[in-house]
Design an enzyme around this catalytic site. Structure first.
Site, short mmCIF file in Angstrom:
data_model
loop_
_atom_site.label_atom_id
_atom_site.label_comp_id
_atom_site.label_asym_id
_atom_site.label_seq_id
_atom_site.Cartn_x
_atom_site.Cartn_y
_atom_site.Cartn_z
N VAL A 8 0.91 -1.15 0.00
CA VAL A 8 0.00 0.00 0.00
C VAL A 8 0.95 1.20 0.00
O VAL A 8 1.53 1.55 1.03
CB VAL A 8 -0.94 -0.01 1.22
CG1 VAL A 8 -1.78 1.24 1.28
CG2 VAL A 8 -1.82 -1.25 1.19
N PRO A 9 1.17 1.78 -1.18
CA PRO A 9 2.32 2.64 -1.44
C PRO A 9 2.24 4.07 -0.88
O PRO A 9 2.09 5.04 -1.62
CB PRO A 9 2.39 2.67 -2.97
CG PRO A 9 0.96 2.52 -3.39
CD PRO A 9 0.33 1.60 -2.37
N CYS A 10 2.40 4.19 0.43
CA CYS A 10 2.36 5.51 1.04
C CYS A 10 3.51 6.40 0.56
O CYS A 10 3.42 7.62 0.65
CB CYS A 10 2.36 5.40 2.56
SG CYS A 10 3.71 4.45 3.25
N HIS A 11 4.55 5.79 -0.01
CA HIS A 11 5.67 6.59 -0.53
C HIS A 11 5.25 7.43 -1.73
O HIS A 11 5.95 8.37 -2.08
CB HIS A 11 6.86 5.69 -0.89
CG HIS A 11 6.57 4.69 -1.96
ND1 HIS A 11 5.96 3.48 -1.69
CD2 HIS A 11 6.79 4.71 -3.30
CE1 HIS A 11 5.82 2.79 -2.82
NE2 HIS A 11 6.31 3.52 -3.82
#
Length: 163
Positions: free
Chosen positions: A102-105
């Protein structure tokens, strides 16, 4: 032994079937978590600190799953989409137990700044990981990337299965 939660890929499958996603590493190398998609699995999901993952946090995580690889959005754009505040979005991303799957970056600050990563905003190893994840996706400089804001309609959003 609890049942393994059902998972799905980041894009909606062609059929209504649930598809398996790879195990997503959490905030440390010793804890692997799969992203829950059923209401039952979400009801028992916990953060690394043992607190439950809230409905709002799942709304944030569901939304960032829509951001395509190689794109970023801002805390402000995401907050606008969720009818929330950038600070609340940042707090949800700070405790994301499903990163980097879950790409919070892919969420950055307005004005070409990186913003934080797992609660860290000063240059160092943790923020360096965010930079590396973005570079791995082809983003060399967030200052020159336009924020992605092509959010799907509510009907096309990730659907949660009820068991």
């Amino acid at each position: 032994m609890p049942a393994t939660p059902k998972t799905r890929t980041h894009s909606k499958p062609a059929s209504n079937d649930t598809v398996s996603a790879p195990v997503i590493p959490a905030n440390n190398d010793t804890d692997n978590r799969e992203y829950p998609i059923t209401a039952a699995d979400r009801a028992t999901a916990v953060q690394a600190n043992g607190r439950p993952v809230t409905a709002f946090q799942f709304r944030v995580y569901d939304a960032i799953l829509c951001i395509p690889q190689g794109h970023v959005t801002t805390y402000g754009e995401l907050a606008k989409h969720l009818s929330s505040s950038p600070r609340a979005v940042g707090q949800a991303l700070r405790v994301n137990p499903y990163a980097p799957g879950v790409p919070c970056h892919r969420v950055v600050a307005t004005g070409g700044k990186l913003g934080g990563f797992f609660g860290h905003s000063k240059p160092g190893v943790v923020l360096g990981r965010k930079v590396q994840l973005l570079k791995d996706e082809g983003i060399e400089d967030v200052a020159v990337v336009q924020a992605w804001s092509a959010w799907p309609t509510a009907a096309a959003s990730i659907e949660i299965e009820n068991e």
